[in-house]
Design a protein around this motif. Sequence first.
Motif, PDB file in Angstrom:
ATOM      1  N   ASP A 238      -2.132  73.281  67.438  1.00 32.06           N
ATOM      2  CA  ASP A 238      -2.114  72.480  68.665  1.00 32.06           C
ATOM      3  C   ASP A 238      -0.889  72.804  69.500  1.00 32.06           C
ATOM      4  O   ASP A 238      -0.951  72.846  70.739  1.00 32.06           O
ATOM      5  N   ARG A 387     -11.276  72.946  65.556  1.00 26.63           N
ATOM      6  CA  ARG A 387     -10.759  71.597  65.796  1.00 26.63           C
ATOM      7  C   ARG A 387     -11.862  70.560  65.615  1.00 26.63           C
ATOM      8  O   ARG A 387     -11.658  69.498  65.017  1.00 26.63           O
ATOM      9  N   ARG A 390     -12.661  70.237  61.793  1.00 26.88           N
ATOM     10  CA  ARG A 390     -11.598  69.524  61.068  1.00 26.88           C
ATOM     11  C   ARG A 390     -11.553  68.046  61.430  1.00 26.88           C
ATOM     12  O   ARG A 390     -11.079  67.219  60.653  1.00 26.88           O
ATOM     13  N   ALA A 391     -12.064  67.710  62.622  1.00 24.01           N
ATOM     14  CA  ALA A 391     -12.108  66.301  63.024  1.00 24.01           C
ATOM     15  C   ALA A 391     -13.280  65.570  62.385  1.00 24.01           C
ATOM     16  O   ALA A 391     -13.435  64.358  62.579  1.00 24.01           O
TER      17      ALA A 391
END
Length: 443
Positions: A238, A387, A390-391
């Motif tokens: 990030d 992302r 993984r969320a």
Amino acid sequence: MPSAETDTPAKRARLAPRKNPYWTGVGGGRGGVSLGYRKSASGPGVWIGKVVIDGRRVEGRIGPGDDKGADAGMTFRAAVAETLAWSRQQYEAIAAATDAGGSHTAPTVRSAIAAYTAARIRRNAKDGTGAQRRLARHVLSDKRLADLPLQKLRASTIEAWRDRLPIAEPDAEKISSDSRPSISPSTVNRLLNDFRAALNAAAEKHRRELPAHLPGEIRVGTKAMPAQSNARKQFLTDDEVAALIDAAFAVDEDGDFGRLVLMLAATGARYSQVADIRVADLQVTNGRVMVPRSKKGKKAATVGRIAVPLSSETIARLRPALDGRPLDEALLTRRHMKQVAGAEWERVGRRSWKDSEMARPWAATRKAAGLSASVVPYSLRHTSILRGLRAGLPVRLVASLHDTSVAMIEAHYSAYIVDASEELARRAMLTMGSGPAFAEAAE
């Protein structure tokens, strides 16, 4: 239909070698369909088909005979059946020529590619020209394959051509041993997709005159290569994504490049999709952007837009691109400069981003962000997909948001799907921390 000369291997072995085949009529009487056997001075002989239609004589190789010492050959009965099927194709070809006004040539690999690329260019000039360039460079340049009639095309022929391509090995240099630039397996697969589409289109168009087994030969011969090192994708943290976005705004005083990089990072869309976003697609009130679907490989009816949510910070940095703009204009544009008298340049308006215009500002952005020179813009798409996984987003939702398939996500990001799934499963695992048995075991 038995033959006194050629119906068994023993009889054929006693024949004298000669260039002119030993003919046997197998259909239509005199001047109809004949099966010939050409005896070789050494090695197995070959079956030859002959058909005479309206005074026109056509001959073609049917296959090797099942002679003594042959690894795999055709029996007399099998050769008769194949010859009759071949003769029907010749009749159909002549009928097609008559329907077309008498001008007809047998379709070849070259003619199939020419017809396919012309149709692709009519649909989409950019994509079609790219396919035309790839096929010309890697297929049409190979005369052994390019000039081959489709009637004689086999999976083994296509595979032999693939073996001649300068395919790069993992971690190898980009120059092959024969001094030709090497190509990666992923590039070969894109080439095979184009080649398969060209051959299938020709097989469909000329289905009356081509062998029924041709689609199967095409399917086997153009099978995709195993993906080489799918895990070698670039994933950014990030902090690295944020550094790239800030640097992109810093290298362009107008903020144009910053907004382009921000949109790529926030949506995970392909460059062509982001460049096609309209002003009306940025829906501030709803906190989202409607990303156009990729047109590649899709029918017109399936092309639409995908709603991708955006954070309030992202929208705030994109809002300057909305001010006073017509709704149907491209959202992301750049200033257009034109050289006037002498060496001076002046601003002459704005226009949409083109792919080639991203290279220079991206290099400056990457350097300013302190990232490796190997980091490419497509890493923003890989990172966005990762992302989402993984969320804990469902794979189907991740695929939908990024305009791709579940199969593609599972094939290329399987390791990360397992990690994300395990984390979700751990949240639901059975625990007995309050039970007496657990307390005793803990002691």
